[in-house]
Design an enzyme around this catalytic site. Structure first.
Site, mmCIF file in Angstrom:
data_model
loop_
_atom_site.group_PDB
_atom_site.id
_atom_site.type_symbol
_atom_site.label_atom_id
_atom_site.label_comp_id
_atom_site.label_asym_id
_atom_site.label_seq_id
_atom_site.Cartn_x
_atom_site.Cartn_y
_atom_site.Cartn_z
ATOM 1 N N LYS A 289 -10.787 23.141 -2.406
ATOM 2 C CA LYS A 289 -10.427 22.063 -3.322
ATOM 3 C C LYS A 289 -11.284 20.815 -3.073
ATOM 4 O O LYS A 289 -11.541 20.474 -1.915
ATOM 5 C CB LYS A 289 -8.939 21.756 -3.069
ATOM 6 C CG LYS A 289 -8.397 20.558 -3.785
ATOM 7 C CD LYS A 289 -6.966 20.250 -3.357
ATOM 8 C CE LYS A 289 -6.918 19.295 -2.174
ATOM 9 N NZ LYS A 289 -5.687 18.518 -2.055
ATOM 10 N N LYS B 274 -10.143 13.991 -1.510
ATOM 11 C CA LYS B 274 -10.427 12.599 -1.170
ATOM 12 C C LYS B 274 -10.874 12.484 0.276
ATOM 13 O O LYS B 274 -11.547 11.549 0.656
ATOM 14 C CB LYS B 274 -9.139 11.759 -1.265
ATOM 15 C CG LYS B 274 -8.563 11.590 -2.624
ATOM 16 C CD LYS B 274 -7.472 10.531 -2.579
ATOM 17 C CE LYS B 274 -6.100 11.115 -2.731
ATOM 18 N NZ LYS B 274 -5.032 10.150 -2.944
ATOM 19 N N LYS C 254 -2.235 19.374 7.129
ATOM 20 C CA LYS C 254 -2.366 18.001 7.635
ATOM 21 C C LYS C 254 -2.048 17.943 9.129
ATOM 22 O O LYS C 254 -2.623 17.132 9.847
ATOM 23 C CB LYS C 254 -1.477 17.035 6.848
ATOM 24 C CG LYS C 254 -2.026 16.727 5.471
ATOM 25 C CD LYS C 254 -1.339 15.529 4.847
ATOM 26 C CE LYS C 254 -1.904 15.220 3.475
ATOM 27 N NZ LYS C 254 -1.096 14.255 2.734
HETATM 28 P P1 TYM Z 1 -2.627 12.994 -4.199
HETATM 29 O O1 TYM Z 1 -2.690 11.521 -4.063
HETATM 30 O O2 TYM Z 1 -3.159 13.828 -3.106
HETATM 31 O O3 TYM Z 1 -3.363 13.477 -5.508
HETATM 32 C C1 TYM Z 1 -3.078 12.899 -6.764
HETATM 33 C C2 TYM Z 1 -3.127 13.931 -7.869
HETATM 34 O O4 TYM Z 1 -4.419 14.545 -7.957
HETATM 35 C C3 TYM Z 1 -4.271 15.960 -7.965
HETATM 36 N N1 TYM Z 1 -5.462 16.549 -7.317
HETATM 37 C C4 TYM Z 1 -6.275 17.450 -7.901
HETATM 38 N N2 TYM Z 1 -6.248 18.048 -9.101
HETATM 39 C C5 TYM Z 1 -7.237 18.932 -9.401
HETATM 40 N N3 TYM Z 1 -8.249 19.235 -8.545
HETATM 41 C C6 TYM Z 1 -8.317 18.659 -7.327
HETATM 42 N N4 TYM Z 1 -9.324 18.953 -6.508
HETATM 43 C C7 TYM Z 1 -7.297 17.724 -6.950
HETATM 44 N N5 TYM Z 1 -7.059 16.970 -5.837
HETATM 45 C C8 TYM Z 1 -5.943 16.260 -6.088
HETATM 46 C C9 TYM Z 1 -3.003 16.217 -7.173
HETATM 47 O O5 TYM Z 1 -2.464 17.473 -7.465
HETATM 48 C C10 TYM Z 1 -2.122 15.093 -7.648
HETATM 49 O O6 TYM Z 1 -1.523 15.404 -8.881
HETATM 50 N N6 TYM Z 1 2.071 14.042 -3.172
HETATM 51 C C11 TYM Z 1 1.222 13.533 -4.213
HETATM 52 C C12 TYM Z 1 1.608 12.134 -4.660
HETATM 53 C C13 TYM Z 1 3.024 12.006 -5.068
HETATM 54 C C14 TYM Z 1 3.630 12.569 -6.228
HETATM 55 C C15 TYM Z 1 4.988 12.161 -6.184
HETATM 56 C C16 TYM Z 1 3.144 13.363 -7.258
HETATM 57 C C17 TYM Z 1 3.994 11.301 -4.419
HETATM 58 N N7 TYM Z 1 5.171 11.397 -5.078
HETATM 59 C C18 TYM Z 1 5.886 12.559 -7.194
HETATM 60 C C19 TYM Z 1 4.060 13.736 -8.275
HETATM 61 C C20 TYM Z 1 5.394 13.349 -8.227
HETATM 62 C C21 TYM Z 1 -0.177 13.491 -3.679
HETATM 63 O O7 TYM Z 1 -0.413 13.417 -2.517
HETATM 64 O O8 TYM Z 1 -1.151 13.439 -4.573
#
Ligand code: TYM
Length: 333
Positions: A197, A200, A115
């Site tokens: 990957k 978004k 990032k």
């Molecule tokens: P975020 O918002 O980027 O993504 C949300 C969830 O989607 C999963 N993910 C994927 N899984 C499979 N293939 C992909 N291409 C893919 N892209 C995204 C991510 O692994 C995630 O589970 N930091 C976290 C949000 C967060 C969080 C937390 C998660 C904040 N506090 C506490 C767990 C516990 C995040 O940015 O996810």
């Protein structure tokens, strides 16, 4: 006597448009686990502002993510659905955890490095502190399990380290959480660049299937998906990353094993295969999308869910925070 159920925590940032990666890596698993655990599902808007957000859009995306959770099958009567900024204990615990986390550890985080490269004009303290806030999220709820995609594995590991470090320094306080990853679906890759990957925030929208894409768009994107040399439809991520990614998507969306998915396409060509993957995804997303739109129009209902979610979440979070404050020597009246 009723035994206490184990606790589950997870969250998603209300940024950009969610992809089928987010659905398969996280939300689908959440739906499956909700009857087994006491679940806390957050909307991580405090994490979201570590990269610049337009305030109006951030507000809108918050409600549409909540509507999506519910439309996908998460039951607000069974689970606690809430907005991170509504529970001030997140920021408060993150501050305490900052004092037992090292700058070097945070600088080594892959997501921070990625990032920082992508937002070179805005490498702010929050971006670097992101994993500590995430640790605070999880530890406040004494979560036993945290279902996430593969890309969050490193953040889960640091959360476990921080929990153990605190427990060792001050006496057992936090449950040390386990990450839970889907066997298939924990890493869905980009349709145009199958070694990357699906994200978004990808530059090329043709590589990502957004949960808001209509049927025609979904089918068009799958038709254009990059496949591999040869003509066999076989799961082998090293040799056939494109085809294997499509097989994973098909298998999870159709609730079949990868072997069953392979069998469905034995002797078929790439054209038929890609069309079938597109159709199974579009069939599944259609009803979710209409339910999301219906829920988004019902602001009063969504506000009610957030209000009761915040109250329930704060109850547990504040209890943990009070314990922490006591252990570290903050004077209490
Ligand atoms: P975020 O918002 O980027 O993504 C949300 C969830 O989607 C999963 N993910 C994927 N899984 C499979 N293939 C992909 N291409 C893919 N892209 C995204 C991510 O692994 C995630 O589970 N930091 C976290 C949000 C967060 C969080 C937390 C998660 C904040 N506090 C506490 C767990 C516990 C995040 O940015 O996810």
């Amino acid at each position: 006597m009723e035994t206490e159920r184990k606790k589950l925590y997870s969250a998603i940032q209300p940024t950009n448009n969610l992809t089928i990666g987010n659905y398969l890596g996280a939300i689908k698993n959440w739906v499956n686990l909700q009857s087994e655990y006491d679940c806390y599902y957050g909307i991580a808007n405090m994490h979201a502002i570590t990269v610049r957000q337009e305030p109006v859009k951030l507000r809108q995306k918050t409600l549409s993510l909540l509507a999506l959770y519910i439309a996908c099958g998460i039951d607000p009567e069974k689970c606690v659905l809430y907005l991170q900024s509504h529970v001030s204990a997140h920021a408060e615990l993150a501050w305490v955890l900052n004092t037992i986390t090292y700058v070097g550890e945070m600088e080594r985080m892959t997501q921070f490095k990625d990032k920082s490269a992508r937002h070179a004009d805005n490498i702010n303290m929050g971006l670097m502190d992101y994993p500590v806030l995430m640790a605070a999220d999880i530890l406040l709820y004494q979560a036993d399990v945290v279902p996430v995609g593969e890309d969050q594995r490193q953040h889960l590991e640091i959360t476990r380290n921080i929990a153990q470090r605190f427990n060792n320094a001050f006496s057992p306080t936090f449950t040390v959480p386990e990450g839970v990853y889907m066997k298939v679906g924990a890493k869905i890759n980009d349709l145009q660049f199958p070694d990357k990957k699906m994200s978004k925030s990808a530059e090329n929208p043709n590589g990502s299937i957004f949960l808001t894409d209509d049927r025609d768009t979904i089918i068009r994107k799958f038709k254009r998906a990059v496949t591999d040399s040869g003509s066999e439809i076989r799961y082998n991520p090293a040799e056939k990353p494109g085809v294997s990614n499509l097989l994973s998507i098909y298998s999870v969306f159709s609730d079949k094993t990868v072997a069953e998915a392979e069998a469905d396409f034995a002797g078929k060509g790439y054209g038929d295969f890609k069309l079938a993957v597109g159709e199974v995804v579009a069939d599944k997303l259609g009803p979710i999308q209409s339910e999301q739109v219906r829920l988004e129009a019902d602001r009063q209902y969504l506000d009610g869910v957030l209000k009761s979610g915040a109250e329930k979440a704060a109850r547990l979070a504040n209890k943990t925070l009070a314990k922490v404050y006591k252990k570290i020597g903050f004077y209490q009246i």
